[in-house]
Design an enzyme around this catalytic site. Sequence first.
Site, PDB file in Angstrom:
ATOM      1  N   SER A 133       0.872  -1.166   0.000  1.00 33.73           N
ATOM      2  CA  SER A 133       0.000   0.000   0.000  1.00 33.73           C
ATOM      3  C   SER A 133       0.912   1.220   0.000  1.00 33.73           C
ATOM      4  O   SER A 133       1.887   1.270  -0.749  1.00 33.73           O
ATOM      5  CB  SER A 133      -0.950  -0.022   1.205  1.00 33.73           C
ATOM      6  OG  SER A 133      -1.834   1.086   1.167  1.00 33.73           O
ATOM      7  N   TYR A 147      -5.898   7.935  -6.792  1.00 36.96           N
ATOM      8  CA  TYR A 147      -4.828   7.114  -6.204  1.00 36.96           C
ATOM      9  C   TYR A 147      -5.215   6.720  -4.781  1.00 36.96           C
ATOM     10  O   TYR A 147      -5.134   5.544  -4.411  1.00 36.96           O
ATOM     11  CB  TYR A 147      -3.516   7.901  -6.212  1.00 36.96           C
ATOM     12  CG  TYR A 147      -2.356   7.172  -5.581  1.00 36.96           C
ATOM     13  CD1 TYR A 147      -1.806   6.054  -6.192  1.00 36.96           C
ATOM     14  CD2 TYR A 147      -1.814   7.609  -4.376  1.00 36.96           C
ATOM     15  CE1 TYR A 147      -0.727   5.378  -5.621  1.00 36.96           C
ATOM     16  CE2 TYR A 147      -0.747   6.945  -3.798  1.00 36.96           C
ATOM     17  CZ  TYR A 147      -0.202   5.826  -4.423  1.00 36.96           C
ATOM     18  OH  TYR A 147       0.848   5.161  -3.845  1.00 36.96           O
ATOM     19  N   LYS A 151      -6.049   3.019  -3.038  1.00 37.84           N
ATOM     20  CA  LYS A 151      -5.259   2.524  -1.914  1.00 37.84           C
ATOM     21  C   LYS A 151      -6.094   2.342  -0.655  1.00 37.84           C
ATOM     22  O   LYS A 151      -5.915   1.363   0.069  1.00 37.84           O
ATOM     23  CB  LYS A 151      -4.079   3.474  -1.645  1.00 37.84           C
ATOM     24  CG  LYS A 151      -3.008   3.438  -2.730  1.00 37.84           C
ATOM     25  CD  LYS A 151      -2.410   2.044  -2.880  1.00 37.84           C
ATOM     26  CE  LYS A 151      -1.259   2.012  -3.864  1.00 37.84           C
ATOM     27  NZ  LYS A 151      -0.657   0.657  -3.999  1.00 37.84           N
TER      28      LYS A 151
END
Length: 281
Positions: A133, A147, A151
């Site tokens: 991660s 993004y 994540k």
Amino acid sequence: MSTWLITGASSGIGRAVAAKVLANGDRVAAFVRDPRALDELAAGYPNHLWTAQVDVTDTNELRLATERAFAELGHIDVLFSNAGSGAFGAAEELDDAVIEQQIALNMVAPIQLIRAALPHLRAQGGGRIIQMSTMGGQLATTGGSMYHASKWGIEGFTESLMGEVAAFGIAVTLIEPGNVRTPFGAALSVAAPLSAYAETPVGQVRQYIEAAGGNLTANAPGDPDLIADAIISVATQTPAPRRLVLGSDAFNGIRAALVSRLTELDQAAAVSASTDFPAGA
């Protein structure tokens, strides 16, 4: 001798981990888009490096490669799900293809990789899953909406997974590095700008990216070799930590984000309780 399956093994942290695992005398099954990127490692460790050309965003291709890796190697001890990429731009600036790519590569692909591997890990009596991660999985910065969405999504999946598979001897750890001196910054996808955002924080970050000229991580504090060492070490740590934060910037940033959220939560205690049915109702 242990065996690691690594996605995104051709560069960055994935490459560093693969090289160190091989140097330790262990085996690596590497999933890469272009196996030629691993020619140097293949020449140095011809009997310990197994490669497959895989587009991890192609679920069928990913499943077939995973089946083949377990069939040909017999036993995989550590699944290091590492492939990923970044994109920058205000949510309004990002085009549909970038949104789909971020979700496909950073979230759907690792989910499908883990799902493909789980029957084999259960059958062999256990194993380790190490999911890459970022500090961006627990905090969010301006211009990184998709993004962070990808994540935070994979973090939620992985944390739920931990409780599902523990009974089968499968331990799971999330890796949350900060900024690392890898080619990640050079590969950042940057959206075309909208003039409306020029004088906003998004515009300020864009100016910083443009000034860096593709060298965003040139002065990053994170050492990829030391991060690789920490990842390899955590693979044998018992009990496996749920999260491993790597880098002082990651530690400080995540801690500040958690303290801020906890403060806001505490401030909402009264209104939260006020929405319950009365006691005994």
